[in-house]
Design a protein around this motif. Structure first.
Motif, PDB file in Angstrom:
ATOM      1  N   PHE A 134       0.831  -1.206   0.000  1.00 51.83           N
ATOM      2  CA  PHE A 134       0.000   0.000   0.000  1.00 51.83           C
ATOM      3  C   PHE A 134       0.867   1.258   0.000  1.00 51.83           C
ATOM      4  O   PHE A 134       0.651   2.189  -0.787  1.00 51.83           O
ATOM      5  CB  PHE A 134      -0.912  -0.020   1.228  1.00 51.83           C
ATOM      6  N   VAL A 135       1.851   1.289   0.872  1.00 56.79           N
ATOM      7  CA  VAL A 135       2.740   2.461   0.948  1.00 56.79           C
ATOM      8  C   VAL A 135       3.554   2.592  -0.337  1.00 56.79           C
ATOM      9  O   VAL A 135       3.750   3.699  -0.860  1.00 56.79           O
ATOM     10  CB  VAL A 135       3.661   2.344   2.173  1.00 56.79           C
ATOM     11  N   ALA A 136       4.021   1.464  -0.867  1.00 60.42           N
ATOM     12  CA  ALA A 136       4.845   1.503  -2.080  1.00 60.42           C
ATOM     13  C   ALA A 136       4.055   1.962  -3.302  1.00 60.42           C
ATOM     14  O   ALA A 136       4.583   2.703  -4.147  1.00 60.42           O
ATOM     15  CB  ALA A 136       5.450   0.119  -2.337  1.00 60.42           C
ATOM     16  N   VAL A 137       2.805   1.568  -3.415  1.00 57.11           N
ATOM     17  CA  VAL A 137       1.986   1.948  -4.582  1.00 57.11           C
ATOM     18  C   VAL A 137       1.683   3.442  -4.571  1.00 57.11           C
ATOM     19  O   VAL A 137       1.642   4.093  -5.612  1.00 57.11           O
ATOM     20  CB  VAL A 137       0.685   1.115  -4.608  1.00 57.11           C
ATOM     21  N   GLY A 138       1.472   3.994  -3.374  1.00 50.83           N
ATOM     22  CA  GLY A 138       1.265   5.435  -3.253  1.00 50.83           C
ATOM     23  C   GLY A 138      -0.102   5.895  -3.722  1.00 50.83           C
ATOM     24  O   GLY A 138      -1.065   5.121  -3.750  1.00 50.83           O
ATOM     25  N   ASP A 139      -0.177   7.144  -4.118  1.00 53.21           N
ATOM     26  CA  ASP A 139      -1.459   7.781  -4.448  1.00 53.21           C
ATOM     27  C   ASP A 139      -1.907   7.377  -5.849  1.00 53.21           C
ATOM     28  O   ASP A 139      -1.743   8.127  -6.825  1.00 53.21           O
ATOM     29  CB  ASP A 139      -1.306   9.302  -4.347  1.00 53.21           C
ATOM     30  N   SER A 140      -2.476   6.188  -5.945  1.00 52.95           N
ATOM     31  CA  SER A 140      -2.861   5.629  -7.241  1.00 52.95           C
ATOM     32  C   SER A 140      -4.203   4.901  -7.107  1.00 52.95           C
ATOM     33  O   SER A 140      -4.529   4.356  -6.051  1.00 52.95           O
ATOM     34  CB  SER A 140      -1.788   4.656  -7.725  1.00 52.95           C
ATOM     35  N   TRP A 141      -4.949   4.885  -8.213  1.00 55.62           N
ATOM     36  CA  TRP A 141      -6.211   4.119  -8.209  1.00 55.62           C
ATOM     37  C   TRP A 141      -5.968   2.629  -8.181  1.00 55.62           C
ATOM     38  O   TRP A 141      -6.901   1.848  -7.918  1.00 55.62           O
ATOM     39  CB  TRP A 141      -7.056   4.504  -9.416  1.00 55.62           C
ATOM     40  N   LEU A 169      -7.164   0.346  -5.187  1.00 55.39           N
ATOM     41  CA  LEU A 169      -8.433  -0.358  -5.018  1.00 55.39           C
ATOM     42  C   LEU A 169      -8.230  -1.869  -5.102  1.00 55.39           C
ATOM     43  O   LEU A 169      -8.971  -2.640  -4.481  1.00 55.39           O
ATOM     44  CB  LEU A 169      -9.454   0.110  -6.062  1.00 55.39           C
ATOM     45  N   ILE A 170      -7.217  -2.286  -5.859  1.00 56.84           N
ATOM     46  CA  ILE A 170      -6.878  -3.717  -5.897  1.00 56.84           C
ATOM     47  C   ILE A 170      -6.292  -4.143  -4.554  1.00 56.84           C
ATOM     48  O   ILE A 170      -6.637  -5.197  -4.013  1.00 56.84           O
ATOM     49  CB  ILE A 170      -5.888  -4.006  -7.041  1.00 56.84           C
ATOM     50  N   VAL A 171      -5.432  -3.289  -4.008  1.00 57.86           N
ATOM     51  CA  VAL A 171      -4.867  -3.561  -2.688  1.00 57.86           C
ATOM     52  C   VAL A 171      -5.978  -3.639  -1.646  1.00 57.86           C
ATOM     53  O   VAL A 171      -5.972  -4.499  -0.762  1.00 57.86           O
ATOM     54  CB  VAL A 171      -3.839  -2.482  -2.299  1.00 57.86           C
ATOM     55  N   ALA A 172      -6.978  -2.756  -1.754  1.00 58.42           N
ATOM     56  CA  ALA A 172      -8.096  -2.748  -0.809  1.00 58.42           C
ATOM     57  C   ALA A 172      -8.842  -4.076  -0.839  1.00 58.42           C
ATOM     58  O   ALA A 172      -9.218  -4.615   0.211  1.00 58.42           O
ATOM     59  CB  ALA A 172      -9.048  -1.601  -1.135  1.00 58.42           C
ATOM     60  N   ALA A 173      -9.057  -4.613  -2.039  1.00 59.58           N
ATOM     61  CA  ALA A 173      -9.781  -5.877  -2.170  1.00 59.58           C
ATOM     62  C   ALA A 173      -8.998  -7.035  -1.556  1.00 59.58           C
ATOM     63  O   ALA A 173      -9.551  -7.872  -0.837  1.00 59.58           O
ATOM     64  CB  ALA A 173     -10.077  -6.157  -3.644  1.00 59.58           C
ATOM     65  N   VAL A 226      -2.857   6.346   7.927  1.00 59.12           N
ATOM     66  CA  VAL A 226      -2.125   5.808   6.775  1.00 59.12           C
ATOM     67  C   VAL A 226      -2.871   6.121   5.484  1.00 59.12           C
ATOM     68  O   VAL A 226      -2.268   6.531   4.479  1.00 59.12           O
ATOM     69  CB  VAL A 226      -1.913   4.284   6.944  1.00 59.12           C
ATOM     70  N   LEU A 227      -4.196   5.931   5.494  1.00 56.05           N
ATOM     71  CA  LEU A 227      -4.976   6.228   4.290  1.00 56.05           C
ATOM     72  C   LEU A 227      -4.837   7.698   3.882  1.00 56.05           C
ATOM     73  O   LEU A 227      -4.590   8.007   2.708  1.00 56.05           O
ATOM     74  CB  LEU A 227      -6.456   5.899   4.523  1.00 56.05           C
ATOM     75  N   LEU A 228      -4.963   8.600   4.837  1.00 55.02           N
ATOM     76  CA  LEU A 228      -4.956  10.027   4.515  1.00 55.02           C
ATOM     77  C   LEU A 228      -3.557  10.561   4.213  1.00 55.02           C
ATOM     78  O   LEU A 228      -3.404  11.547   3.477  1.00 55.02           O
ATOM     79  CB  LEU A 228      -5.580  10.816   5.672  1.00 55.02           C
ATOM     80  N   LEU A 229      -2.528   9.913   4.769  1.00 52.80           N
ATOM     81  CA  LEU A 229      -1.160  10.343   4.486  1.00 52.80           C
ATOM     82  C   LEU A 229      -0.698   9.892   3.107  1.00 52.80           C
ATOM     83  O   LEU A 229       0.093  10.580   2.449  1.00 52.80           O
ATOM     84  CB  LEU A 229      -0.206   9.810   5.557  1.00 52.80           C
ATOM     85  N   VAL A 230      -1.167   8.735   2.657  1.00 50.41           N
ATOM     86  CA  VAL A 230      -0.704   8.172   1.385  1.00 50.41           C
ATOM     87  C   VAL A 230      -1.603   8.562   0.224  1.00 50.41           C
ATOM     88  O   VAL A 230      -1.129   8.802  -0.897  1.00 50.41           O
ATOM     89  CB  VAL A 230      -0.591   6.635   1.497  1.00 50.41           C
ATOM     90  N   LEU A 231      -2.920   8.644   0.470  1.00 50.05           N
ATOM     91  CA  LEU A 231      -3.881   8.843  -0.609  1.00 50.05           C
ATOM     92  C   LEU A 231      -4.508  10.233  -0.546  1.00 50.05           C
ATOM     93  O   LEU A 231      -4.610  10.835   0.523  1.00 50.05           O
ATOM     94  CB  LEU A 231      -4.994   7.795  -0.540  1.00 50.05           C
ATOM     95  N   SER A 232      -4.954  10.709  -1.697  1.00 50.49           N
ATOM     96  CA  SER A 232      -5.767  11.912  -1.734  1.00 50.49           C
ATOM     97  C   SER A 232      -7.117  11.599  -1.089  1.00 50.49           C
ATOM     98  O   SER A 232      -7.507  10.423  -0.982  1.00 50.49           O
ATOM     99  CB  SER A 232      -5.969  12.369  -3.179  1.00 50.49           C
ATOM    100  N   PRO A 233      -7.859  12.617  -0.635  1.00 48.34           N
ATOM    101  CA  PRO A 233      -9.137  12.347   0.050  1.00 48.34           C
ATOM    102  C   PRO A 233     -10.096  11.475  -0.754  1.00 48.34           C
ATOM    103  O   PRO A 233     -10.730  10.572  -0.202  1.00 48.34           O
ATOM    104  CB  PRO A 233      -9.704  13.753   0.285  1.00 48.34           C
ATOM    105  N   GLY A 234     -10.222  11.714  -2.043  1.00 55.38           N
ATOM    106  CA  GLY A 234     -11.133  10.919  -2.865  1.00 55.38           C
ATOM    107  C   GLY A 234     -10.708   9.468  -2.946  1.00 55.38           C
ATOM    108  O   GLY A 234     -11.542   8.545  -2.821  1.00 55.38           O
ATOM    109  N   LYS A 235      -9.416   9.242  -3.169  1.00 55.73           N
ATOM    110  CA  LYS A 235      -8.924   7.861  -3.248  1.00 55.73           C
ATOM    111  C   LYS A 235      -8.998   7.187  -1.886  1.00 55.73           C
ATOM    112  O   LYS A 235      -9.272   5.985  -1.792  1.00 55.73           O
ATOM    113  CB  LYS A 235      -7.483   7.842  -3.768  1.00 55.73           C
TER     114      LYS A 235
END
Length: 345
Positions: free
Chosen positions: A54-61, A64-68, A209-218
């Motif tokens: 998750f941290v390595a992928v960074g702010d990317s759509w 969602l695969i990682v989430a699943a 972790v979610l808010l530090l790595v991802l934009s609010p929408g992601k």
């Protein structure tokens, strides 16, 4: 009373005592420390590795695969917590509680004490309309009697509940978190401060972790996908086990321990893949009869239990995964009939 101690004392004249002797003679009640070291190590390793991804992928759509995939890891950690609560891993209370708090509260945001109390009552009276917390009509109704007496949300949804069942499971993960937080207000909760600290640490770290790595929408999309699939996975694992099976009530004569567990439970047929996906809970009959038996031994216990039930004339129910869902949904549709008739009148 712990989940591991709900089985009655075996007497030589009871059917359960005879079955217990056969299970013990097969060596199926012994601990399996090597198995649990490997299983817990694997699940914990995957859990940590996925957060690293998750941290390595960074702010990317692609997150969602990682989430699943992380939803699957959360569910598998929940299965480990389940086995720990049943003392399948550790024989004594203290190490079981420590491991359960780490896996449940810290790992997935579930109050170990709240869940253990709820699950112990379920095991003591599975599918009982008044005593099993898993069949309380809070959103859905589980019997025609509950349907006729329903009010509020159960009355509004009950007529179409078979169609709504899987969509509603998307909220199961959130429901688990909310109920865990509510349980912290109970003075009777064991290790209340430890539970509170670990739960808060889980939620703060998760959201941070979610808010530090991802934009609010992601971050919002990740949260929605992760929690929804986590809930569906858990609900789809537990749904085939008891839904559509016999539902005792206080106005009926209660059967003995063996029949109470067997007649209210359903096994799910399948090989090693189904066993892994469902965390061993596909052998629900054997698990209910021997809750402290290591889950890896349930597969070997199954033919012994099935043959013995045939020997004493006790119906033993099993179905394929899809067939078990079909039976459960058909039952939910049938018990909702009074609410459909009331709406059509």
């Amino acid at each position: 009373m712990s989940i591991a101690t709900i089985a009655p004392p075996a007497t030589r004249r009871s059917d359960f005592a005879t079955l217990s002797d056969r299970i013990a003679a097969a060596g199926l009640t012994t601990r399996r420390p090597g198995y649990y070291v490997a299983r817990i190590g694997l699940v914990a390793g995957i859990y940590i590795a996925l957060w690293a991804v998750f941290v390595a992928v960074g702010d990317s759509w692609y997150q969602l695969i990682v989430a699943a995939v992380l939803a699957v890891a959360f569910a598998q950690l929940a299965f480990v917590s389940h086995d720990i609560a049943h003392r399948q891993v550790f024989r004594t209370r203290r190490p079981s509680e420590i491991a359960g708090l780490l896996a449940g509260n810290l790992g997935i945001g579930m109050s170990y004490g709240w869940w253990m109390d709820k699950h112990t009552r379920h095991h003591a009276n599975p599918n009982h309309e008044e005593r099993d917390p898993d069949v309380v009509p809070d959103v859905l109704v589980w019997s025609t009697r509950q349907a006729k007496a329903s009010r509020g949300i159960p009355r509004f949804l009950g007529g179409a509940q078979a169609y709504l069942f899987f969509p509603l499971l998307t909220l199961e993960g959130l429901s688990l978190h909310v109920n865990s937080l509510r349980a912290l207000a109970r003075p009777s909760l064991r290790h209340r401060w430890a539970e509170s600290g670990l739960l808060i640490l889980h939620f703060v770290a998760y959201l941070a972790v979610l808010l530090l790595v991802l934009s609010p929408g992601k971050a919002l999309a990740f949260f929605a996908i992760h929690q929804a699939l986590f809930g569906v996975y858990l609900g789809a694992t537990f749904a085939p086990n008891h839904k559509g099976m016999e539902m005792p009530s206080d106005d009926r004569q209660q059967p003995d321990y063996l029949r109470r567990q067997v007649l209210t439970s359903r096994n799910v047929r399948g090989g090693h893949l189904i066993n892994t996906l469902l965390g061993g809970l596909n052998y629900q009959i054997e698990h209910h009869l021997f809750p402290s038996m290591p889950s890896v031994n349930l597969r070997r216990a199954q033919p012994i239990v099935r043959d013995y039930c045939a020997e004493i004339g006790v119906p033993y129910t099993e179905a394929g995964l899809i067939g078990s869902y079909r039976q459960a949904l058909r039952y939910l549709h049938e018990v909702g009939a009074p609410l459909r008739r009331r709406r059509d009148a």
